[in-house]
Design a protein around this motif. Structure first.
Motif, mmCIF file in Angstrom:
data_model
loop_
_atom_site.group_PDB
_atom_site.id
_atom_site.type_symbol
_atom_site.label_atom_id
_atom_site.label_comp_id
_atom_site.label_asym_id
_atom_site.label_seq_id
_atom_site.Cartn_x
_atom_site.Cartn_y
_atom_site.Cartn_z
ATOM 1 N N GLU A 151 0.850 -1.184 0.000
ATOM 2 C CA GLU A 151 0.000 0.000 0.000
ATOM 3 C C GLU A 151 0.893 1.244 0.000
ATOM 4 O O GLU A 151 1.874 1.304 0.738
ATOM 5 C CB GLU A 151 -0.869 -0.036 1.265
ATOM 6 N N VAL A 183 1.334 5.080 0.893
ATOM 7 C CA VAL A 183 0.707 6.042 1.788
ATOM 8 C C VAL A 183 1.497 7.352 1.836
ATOM 9 O O VAL A 183 2.645 7.369 2.302
ATOM 10 C CB VAL A 183 0.607 5.464 3.228
ATOM 11 N N VAL A 228 2.393 -8.540 3.740
ATOM 12 C CA VAL A 228 1.540 -7.358 3.815
ATOM 13 C C VAL A 228 2.459 -6.197 4.128
ATOM 14 O O VAL A 228 3.293 -6.294 5.007
ATOM 15 C CB VAL A 228 0.513 -7.502 4.962
ATOM 16 N N GLY A 229 2.329 -5.137 3.383
ATOM 17 C CA GLY A 229 3.262 -4.051 3.646
ATOM 18 C C GLY A 229 2.754 -2.690 3.263
ATOM 19 O O GLY A 229 1.791 -2.544 2.513
ATOM 20 N N ILE A 230 3.417 -1.703 3.820
ATOM 21 C CA ILE A 230 3.097 -0.317 3.530
ATOM 22 C C ILE A 230 4.376 0.412 3.134
ATOM 23 O O ILE A 230 5.423 0.204 3.739
ATOM 24 C CB ILE A 230 2.506 0.392 4.769
ATOM 25 N N GLY A 257 5.498 4.220 3.015
ATOM 26 C CA GLY A 257 5.149 5.608 3.314
ATOM 27 C C GLY A 257 6.143 6.521 2.615
ATOM 28 O O GLY A 257 7.336 6.248 2.637
#
Lengths: 186, 124
Positions: free
Chosen positions: A38, A40, A63-65, A67
């Motif tokens: 994702e 962000v 699962v990761g983000i 930023g």
């Protein structure tokens, strides 16, 4: 060391092939989506953090983000995102890497420190930064697409207008493009 | 179990190893030598960056003169710890300005929550 054969170059091209991207500018959102990451926009201090990667890889699917700094220019944001994708592909998904970690924090000063150094002259964590930068450059400015864009033109790395045009086509900064051209075609 | 908690668990294990080791005055080098590991492995285990298999942990316990269970934190201890200040992340987060620290902390928590949503892991 030839940039053509570097691990970063190969992995970036593989990813582009899998997602089916054949022309610039590279849609990083599609690549991130493919990887389950994702994106962000984040309120980091303008002079500090460029991008971070947080991953939870408890099961098959990570699962990761990612930023990235909301205050930065979009070209710079793209490079930061591509850099974090590099960490994910090279240093998280790659099971043979030792000392894998779940958190990567990349600050402006680390970027510049690692940027102009050759992958072979660096060791340890710094080598990861160099690799992630090489990956980012390869992902945002793939060699084949760059060659196609240049065609039969004579490339001069001091021709600012020409470089600016190319940079615009790939949605990167001029300095990033210049460095990439130097790396590929010197 | 979310792997973020896995990261925390090994961070705690590392803390416990370091605690017990320094209590009895054994160096990382000595500990490593006695169980046939490189010193850097002990360094990484203590930092929670390397995940020792059970038998290695058991050997470490033996050298340190404690039981295996003394090197394993309580479940509640791991799951109730505020994620962002844990040693596994502290090292990297230390240099952050306050604003960035809280952004990073909230993202770690967000990923940990996502990891626990079963549907995220089931669709391939």
């Amino acid at each position: 060391m030839s940039t053509k054969t570097s691990k970063s170059e190969i992995e970036a091209q593989k990813l582009l092939d899998v997602v089916g991207i054949t022309s610039p500018p590279i849609p990083l959102e599609r690549i991130a989506e493919h990887l389950g990451l994702e994106l962000v926009p984040s309120n980091f201090d303008e002079d500090e953090v460029c991008g971070i990667l947080v991953v939870d890889e408890a099961v098959d699917n990570a699962v990761g983000i990612i930023g990235y700094n909301r205050a930065h220019h979009s070209n710079r944001q793209r490079f930061s995102i591509a850099h974090e994708i590099g960490h994910f592909v090279l240093h998280v998904k790659n099971k043979s890497v030792e000392g894998r970690q779940n958190l990567f924090i990349d600050k402006a000063k680390n970027f510049t420190a690692a940027f102009f150094r050759d992958a072979e002259s660096s060791t340890g964590e710094n080598a990861w930064e160099v690799e992630a930068n090489a990956f980012a450059a390869s992902l945002l400015m793939p060699q084949t697409m760059l060659e196609k864009a240049i065609g039969n033109d004579t490339v001069s790395v001091v021709d600012d207008d020409y470089i600016q045009q190319l940079a615009k086509l790939f949605s990167v900064s001029s300095i990033t493009m210049q460095y990439r051209l130097l790396n590929l075609f010197r | 179990m979310s792997d973020i908690y896995g990261g925390l668990l090994y961070g705690f294990v590392g803390d416990l190893v370091r605690q017990k080791r320094t209590q009895i005055g054994v160096s990382q080098e000595e500990l490593a030598g006695k169980i046939g590991l490189a010193r850097v492995s002990v360094v990484n285990i203590e930092r929670g960056r390397q995940r020792p298999p059970l038998h290695v942990l058991w050997l470490i316990a033996e050298v340190l003169g404690v039981e295996l269970r003394d090197l394993i934190p309580l479940h509640l201890q791991v799951t109730s710890e505020p994620l962002a200040v844990h040693p596994a992340y502290r090292e990297q987060m230390n240099g952050l300005v306050e604003k960035d620290w809280s952004v990073v902390a909230s993202m770690i928590q967000r990923v940990a929550r996502k990891g626990k949503e079963p549907h995220v892991n089931e669709n391939k």
